[in-house]
Scaffold this motif. Structure first.
Motif, PDB file in Angstrom:
ATOM      1  N   ASP A 133      -1.781   4.816  -6.014  1.00  0.00           N
ATOM      2  CA  ASP A 133      -3.171   4.806  -6.469  1.00  0.00           C
ATOM      3  C   ASP A 133      -4.051   3.798  -5.734  1.00  0.00           C
ATOM      4  O   ASP A 133      -5.062   3.373  -6.251  1.00  0.00           O
ATOM      5  CB  ASP A 133      -3.231   4.563  -7.969  1.00  0.00           C
ATOM      6  N   VAL A 134      -3.691   3.438  -4.504  1.00  0.00           N
ATOM      7  CA  VAL A 134      -4.501   2.502  -3.735  1.00  0.00           C
ATOM      8  C   VAL A 134      -5.502   3.286  -2.889  1.00  0.00           C
ATOM      9  O   VAL A 134      -5.129   4.157  -2.110  1.00  0.00           O
ATOM     10  CB  VAL A 134      -3.625   1.618  -2.814  1.00  0.00           C
ATOM     11  N   ALA A 178     -13.090  11.626 -14.181  1.00  0.00           N
ATOM     12  CA  ALA A 178     -14.455  11.619 -13.653  1.00  0.00           C
ATOM     13  C   ALA A 178     -15.155  10.323 -13.991  1.00  0.00           C
ATOM     14  O   ALA A 178     -15.102   9.856 -15.118  1.00  0.00           O
ATOM     15  CB  ALA A 178     -15.230  12.801 -14.229  1.00  0.00           C
ATOM     16  N   GLY A 179     -15.790   9.751 -12.998  1.00  0.00           N
ATOM     17  CA  GLY A 179     -16.535   8.514 -13.212  1.00  0.00           C
ATOM     18  C   GLY A 179     -15.658   7.288 -13.274  1.00  0.00           C
ATOM     19  O   GLY A 179     -16.146   6.200 -13.511  1.00  0.00           O
ATOM     20  N   GLY A 180     -14.366   7.432 -13.096  1.00  0.00           N
ATOM     21  CA  GLY A 180     -13.458   6.296 -13.196  1.00  0.00           C
ATOM     22  C   GLY A 180     -13.279   5.612 -11.861  1.00  0.00           C
ATOM     23  O   GLY A 180     -13.993   5.879 -10.898  1.00  0.00           O
ATOM     24  N   PRO A 181     -12.294   4.728 -11.796  1.00  0.00           N
ATOM     25  CA  PRO A 181     -12.074   3.971 -10.570  1.00  0.00           C
ATOM     26  C   PRO A 181     -11.722   4.835  -9.375  1.00  0.00           C
ATOM     27  O   PRO A 181     -11.909   4.438  -8.260  1.00  0.00           O
ATOM     28  CB  PRO A 181     -10.907   3.036 -10.932  1.00  0.00           C
ATOM     29  N   GLY A 182     -11.223   6.058  -9.583  1.00  0.00           N
ATOM     30  CA  GLY A 182     -10.851   6.897  -8.463  1.00  0.00           C
ATOM     31  C   GLY A 182     -12.037   7.542  -7.770  1.00  0.00           C
ATOM     32  O   GLY A 182     -11.881   8.166  -6.739  1.00  0.00           O
ATOM     33  N   ASP A 183     -13.241   7.467  -8.318  1.00  0.00           N
ATOM     34  CA  ASP A 183     -14.418   8.087  -7.719  1.00  0.00           C
ATOM     35  C   ASP A 183     -15.152   7.157  -6.788  1.00  0.00           C
ATOM     36  O   ASP A 183     -16.378   7.121  -6.754  1.00  0.00           O
ATOM     37  CB  ASP A 183     -15.377   8.579  -8.814  1.00  0.00           C
ATOM     38  N   GLY A 184     -14.420   6.364  -6.031  1.00  0.00           N
ATOM     39  CA  GLY A 184     -15.052   5.489  -5.053  1.00  0.00           C
ATOM     40  C   GLY A 184     -15.464   4.148  -5.623  1.00  0.00           C
ATOM     41  O   GLY A 184     -16.134   3.374  -4.983  1.00  0.00           O
ATOM     42  N   GLU A 202      -1.953   5.251   6.430  1.00  0.00           N
ATOM     43  CA  GLU A 202      -2.953   6.311   6.525  1.00  0.00           C
ATOM     44  C   GLU A 202      -4.131   5.979   5.609  1.00  0.00           C
ATOM     45  O   GLU A 202      -3.940   5.601   4.451  1.00  0.00           O
ATOM     46  CB  GLU A 202      -2.352   7.651   6.096  1.00  0.00           C
ATOM     47  N   PRO A 203      -5.353   6.108   6.099  1.00  0.00           N
ATOM     48  CA  PRO A 203      -6.510   5.846   5.246  1.00  0.00           C
ATOM     49  C   PRO A 203      -6.621   6.876   4.136  1.00  0.00           C
ATOM     50  O   PRO A 203      -6.274   8.032   4.313  1.00  0.00           O
ATOM     51  CB  PRO A 203      -7.704   5.943   6.194  1.00  0.00           C
ATOM     52  N   SER A 204      -7.066   6.417   2.986  1.00  0.00           N
ATOM     53  CA  SER A 204      -7.288   7.317   1.862  1.00  0.00           C
ATOM     54  C   SER A 204      -8.665   7.043   1.301  1.00  0.00           C
ATOM     55  O   SER A 204      -9.282   6.024   1.586  1.00  0.00           O
ATOM     56  CB  SER A 204      -6.235   7.097   0.775  1.00  0.00           C
ATOM     57  N   SER A 205      -9.147   7.977   0.508  1.00  0.00           N
ATOM     58  CA  SER A 205     -10.447   7.778  -0.136  1.00  0.00           C
ATOM     59  C   SER A 205     -10.335   8.178  -1.584  1.00  0.00           C
ATOM     60  O   SER A 205      -9.389   8.832  -1.995  1.00  0.00           O
ATOM     61  CB  SER A 205     -11.527   8.599   0.571  1.00  0.00           C
ATOM     62  N   GLY A 206     -11.300   7.796  -2.351  1.00  0.00           N
ATOM     63  CA  GLY A 206     -11.296   8.081  -3.786  1.00  0.00           C
ATOM     64  C   GLY A 206     -11.906   9.430  -4.087  1.00  0.00           C
ATOM     65  O   GLY A 206     -12.853   9.529  -4.835  1.00  0.00           O
ATOM     66  N   ASP A 207     -11.351  10.528  -3.521  1.00  0.00           N
ATOM     67  CA  ASP A 207     -11.927  11.840  -3.731  1.00  0.00           C
ATOM     68  C   ASP A 207     -11.139  12.653  -4.757  1.00  0.00           C
ATOM     69  O   ASP A 207     -11.063  13.863  -4.669  1.00  0.00           O
ATOM     70  CB  ASP A 207     -12.030  12.601  -2.411  1.00  0.00           C
ATOM     71  N   GLY A 208     -10.548  11.963  -5.739  1.00  0.00           N
ATOM     72  CA  GLY A 208      -9.904  12.694  -6.835  1.00  0.00           C
ATOM     73  C   GLY A 208      -8.436  12.932  -6.619  1.00  0.00           C
ATOM     74  O   GLY A 208      -7.937  13.956  -7.034  1.00  0.00           O
ATOM     75  N   GLY A 209      -7.730  12.023  -6.021  1.00  0.00           N
ATOM     76  CA  GLY A 209      -6.292  12.173  -5.848  1.00  0.00           C
ATOM     77  C   GLY A 209      -5.559  11.869  -7.136  1.00  0.00           C
ATOM     78  O   GLY A 209      -6.143  11.706  -8.205  1.00  0.00           O
ATOM     79  N   ALA A 210      -4.226  11.803  -7.078  1.00  0.00           N
ATOM     80  CA  ALA A 210      -3.424  11.528  -8.255  1.00  0.00           C
ATOM     81  C   ALA A 210      -3.716  10.141  -8.778  1.00  0.00           C
ATOM     82  O   ALA A 210      -3.857   9.193  -8.034  1.00  0.00           O
ATOM     83  CB  ALA A 210      -1.934  11.646  -7.895  1.00  0.00           C
ATOM     84  N   GLY A 211      -3.829  10.035 -10.094  1.00  0.00           N
ATOM     85  CA  GLY A 211      -4.066   8.740 -10.723  1.00  0.00           C
ATOM     86  C   GLY A 211      -5.455   8.214 -10.490  1.00  0.00           C
ATOM     87  O   GLY A 211      -5.660   7.027 -10.425  1.00  0.00           O
ATOM     88  N   ASP A 212      -6.438   9.126 -10.409  1.00  0.00           N
ATOM     89  CA  ASP A 212      -7.773   8.652 -10.085  1.00  0.00           C
ATOM     90  C   ASP A 212      -8.542   8.182 -11.302  1.00  0.00           C
ATOM     91  O   ASP A 212      -9.637   7.675 -11.166  1.00  0.00           O
ATOM     92  CB  ASP A 212      -8.560   9.727  -9.332  1.00  0.00           C
ATOM     93  N   ILE A 224       0.835  -1.201   0.000  1.00  0.00           N
ATOM     94  CA  ILE A 224       0.000   0.000   0.000  1.00  0.00           C
ATOM     95  C   ILE A 224       0.869   1.250   0.000  1.00  0.00           C
ATOM     96  O   ILE A 224       0.594   2.205  -0.727  1.00  0.00           O
ATOM     97  CB  ILE A 224      -0.959  -0.008   1.214  1.00  0.00           C
ATOM     98  N   GLU A 225       1.918   1.255   0.812  1.00  0.00           N
ATOM     99  CA  GLU A 225       2.790   2.425   0.864  1.00  0.00           C
ATOM    100  C   GLU A 225       3.588   2.593  -0.424  1.00  0.00           C
ATOM    101  O   GLU A 225       3.936   3.708  -0.791  1.00  0.00           O
ATOM    102  CB  GLU A 225       3.736   2.329   2.057  1.00  0.00           C
ATOM    103  N   GLY A 226       3.878   1.523  -1.130  1.00  0.00           N
ATOM    104  CA  GLY A 226       4.644   1.585  -2.370  1.00  0.00           C
ATOM    105  C   GLY A 226       3.823   1.991  -3.577  1.00  0.00           C
ATOM    106  O   GLY A 226       4.353   2.252  -4.647  1.00  0.00           O
ATOM    107  N   SER A 227       2.527   2.074  -3.440  1.00  0.00           N
ATOM    108  CA  SER A 227       1.657   2.422  -4.558  1.00  0.00           C
ATOM    109  C   SER A 227       0.906   3.710  -4.236  1.00  0.00           C
ATOM    110  O   SER A 227       0.390   3.888  -3.139  1.00  0.00           O
ATOM    111  CB  SER A 227       0.664   1.281  -4.799  1.00  0.00           C
TER     112      SER A 227
END
Length: 194
Positions: free
Chosen positions: A125-126, A160-166, A147-157, A120-123
């Protein structure tokens, strides 16, 4: 009374006493052992073997098919639920830190959590909010190693509408497959939801 009846009576008495002693030992272990992992073993291993002995004693004493069938149902349900409950108690104890590391010989879960933490730390886009509940990665987040992360539009998301949007890419493919299945079902006229 025949010799066979005497044998059944003696055997069932011995099994009943041995089963009761094992069940008492399980109860004492629950009270005396120091941590959740040790208590988990006390609650399952001698208790199940004690139950097997008690059920065998009853079966030897009763000699009826109905009784033996009922006892088998009890045994099967106990043997299915005891390992699952022990696993859940062990995981909860591990998460809460209710274990003595000096008593552990091998800690396979620690190795899995460390491996998941490194991945997780090495990637970048997780999305840790999408990790399966109970997985080593989710446990690493829960234990505070990542650290917890969420799919709120970070790098490599993925835009719009892709895998990074939750949503994971697999979730999108599953949704497409579900839409296809619904389309096939309604085309055939056999939609059960109408």
């Amino acid at each position: 009374m025949t010799a066979l009846d005497t044998f059944y009576d003696v055997a069932s008495s011995v099994m009943l006493i041995a089963g009761a002693l094992l069940s008492v030992a399980a109860g004492i272990g629950l009270l005396r052992f120091p941590d959740a992992l040790s208590r988990m073993h006390a609650a399952t291993k001698p208790q199940i073997f004690g139950l097997i002995l008690i059920l065998a004693a009853i079966a030897l004493d009763q000699h009826t098919v109905g009784t033996v069938a009922s006892l088998l149902v009890v045994l099967v349900f106990q043997m299915l639920t005891a390992p699952v409950s022990a696993h859940m108690i062990g995981r909860a104890g591990y998460r809460n830190g209710d274990l003595r590391r000096d008593l552990l010989v091998v800690d396979e879960l620690e190795e899995a959590v460390e491996h998941a933490t490194d991945e997780i730390e090495g990637s970048d886009d997780v999305d840790t909010s999408l990790l399966p509940v109970g997985s080593a990665g989710a446990l690493a987040v829960e234990l505070g190693r990542v650290e917890p992360s969420s799919g709120d539009g970070g790098a490599g998301d993925g835009g719009a509408g892709g895998p990074g949007d939750g949503e994971s890419a697999e979730g999108t493919a599953d949704d497409d497959m579900l839409d296809d299945a619904e389309g096939d079902e309604s085309a055939g006229g056999s939609d059960s939801r109408r």
